[in-house]
Design a protein around this motif. Structure first.
Motif, PDB file in Angstrom:
ATOM      1  N   ARG A  45       0.822  -1.210   0.000  1.00 39.35           N
ATOM      2  CA  ARG A  45       0.000   0.000   0.000  1.00 39.35           C
ATOM      3  C   ARG A  45       0.859   1.264   0.000  1.00 39.35           C
ATOM      4  O   ARG A  45       0.469   2.277  -0.569  1.00 39.35           O
ATOM      5  CB  ARG A  45      -0.913  -0.003   1.220  1.00 39.35           C
ATOM      6  N   LEU A  83      -4.571   1.177   7.802  1.00 41.18           N
ATOM      7  CA  LEU A  83      -4.682  -0.280   7.812  1.00 41.18           C
ATOM      8  C   LEU A  83      -4.875  -0.824   9.226  1.00 41.18           C
ATOM      9  O   LEU A  83      -5.311  -1.968   9.399  1.00 41.18           O
ATOM     10  CB  LEU A  83      -3.455  -0.917   7.167  1.00 41.18           C
ATOM     11  N   THR A 103      -5.997   4.468   0.446  1.00 45.73           N
ATOM     12  CA  THR A 103      -5.738   3.255   1.210  1.00 45.73           C
ATOM     13  C   THR A 103      -7.011   2.712   1.840  1.00 45.73           C
ATOM     14  O   THR A 103      -7.200   1.503   1.966  1.00 45.73           O
ATOM     15  CB  THR A 103      -4.689   3.528   2.301  1.00 45.73           C
TER      16      THR A 103
END
Length: 355
Positions: A45, A83, A103
């Motif tokens: 990412r 995340l 993201t």
């Protein structure tokens, strides 16, 4: 998963970290290293996010965006924190956090709509649980606290992650947000991306505390100081903070490699040697070095991630290079549920002028 540590109002003297700048692990860190699959996803990412960022910068130079605030160098903060979120959590970003939005799964073209000047907000906040990108400094801190407090009153298991810069900590809104977060014990994580400058104003001219994280003690909010260029540490710290069920102030030490925006000349207030020193602490290089040393990132996987990033950038170009026709009257839509008299008069004046 991270260790459940005693939550302290005061941060540690040194930033918490899991990886040194050369990618070697920190043996005595109180944090637990994320699982290998998480580390690989963090790396992927970050690579995709950086390529998106450079593509957006190029689109600005081509006139496709009105302005773009680059977050190059801050990928560990944005990717690591996002995340770490659960699906039910909410993100409250700033204008510099486009990589965080991407993201989180927001379409890149919808992410850039605000910076293109095409619409009030290009995405549906409820679809991805992402609040509007905040352009005024620190107003999103209040939004996050109010939202998280309301969710708790409704019995919902929801936490909020609010992103802000060091300059936003000088705003009164941040004071009010931290104060109420402490009083209400609201499940909010304040992630301060301390990149050293509020446009051209260095941190030394904004703050007299030992660190920005030290400000939490005045509100009864546990505080953490973390190496913001260590994506593994950012992930671990934010994950633990979100799971705590209460407020946390996290200061992530990082650096903005590019200028404030394309309209800024950063050479007027910082030296090339300073930038070079931070380039030596690059967050992507750091996680790549660690994964390579572990045998988790081989040349084939590295090439595949790079190819994915290029494909993603190409899709962004394709979407943003489409000429669009805008209706100026749409400026007055979705401002108020019931348009005010002044708004109706302005809309009528514009319609008359266009006619």
């Amino acid at each position: 998963m991270v260790h459940t540590r005693e939550r302290s109002l005061l941060p540690t003297e040194e930033p918490l970290s899991l990886l040194r700048k050369d990618g070697s692990p920190v043996e005595d860190s109180p944090l637990t290293m994320p699982d290998d699959d998480v580390l690989l996803e963090l790396h992927r990412r970050m690579v995709v996010g950086r390529r998106f960022d450079t593509q957006a910068t190029a689109l600005t130079k081509q006139g496709r965006l009105a302005v773009y605030p680059s977050s190059r160098g801050q990928e560990a903060c944005e990717v690591g924190s996002v995340l770490a979120m659960r699906a039910e959590d909410w993100l409250f970003p700033t204008y510099r956090d486009s990589v965080a939005l991407v993201t989180r799964g927001v379409d890149p073209a919808e992410t850039l709509t605000l910076l293109q000047g095409g619409w009030h907000l290009g995405y549906d906040p409820y679809e991805h649980r992402v609040g509007p990108q905040c352009t005024p400094l620190a107003t999103n801190t209040l939004h996050a606290v109010g939202f998280a407090h309301a969710a708790r009153l409704k019995g919902e298991d929801t936490a909020a992650l609010v992103l802000l810069g060091d300059g936003a900590t000088s705003e009164g809104d941040t004071h009010e947000a931290l104060n109420f977060a402490g009083v209400w014990r609201a499940p909010v994580v304040f992630l301060v991306q301390n990149n050293g400058y509020a446009i051209s104003v260095p941190l030394s001219k904004q703050n007299a505390a030992p660190t920005l994280a030290h400000k939490g003690v005045g509100y009864g909010v546990p505080s953490v100081l973390v190496d913001g260029n260590d994506v593994a540490a950012v992930y671990a710290v934010v994950r633990e903070a979100l799971e705590s069920g209460g407020p946390t102030l996290v200061e992530a030490l990082t650096y903005r490699i590019e200028a404030h925006t394309n309209a800024d000349d950063a050479t007027r207030y910082r030296t090339s040697d300073e930038v070079a020193a931070w380039l030596d602490r690059d967050p992507v290089d750091r996680i790549e070095a660690y994964l390579t040393s572990r045998g988790l990132l081989d040349p084939a996987r590295r090439s595949a991630v790079a190819a994915e990033a290029e494909e993603f950038a190409a899709s962004v170009r394709d979407k943003m290079n489409v000429d669009r026709t805008y209706d100026p009257a749409a400026l007055f839509e979705h401002v108020y549920a019931t348009p005010t008299r002044h708004l109706r008069e302005q809309a009528a004046a514009l319609a008359e002028e266009l006619a």
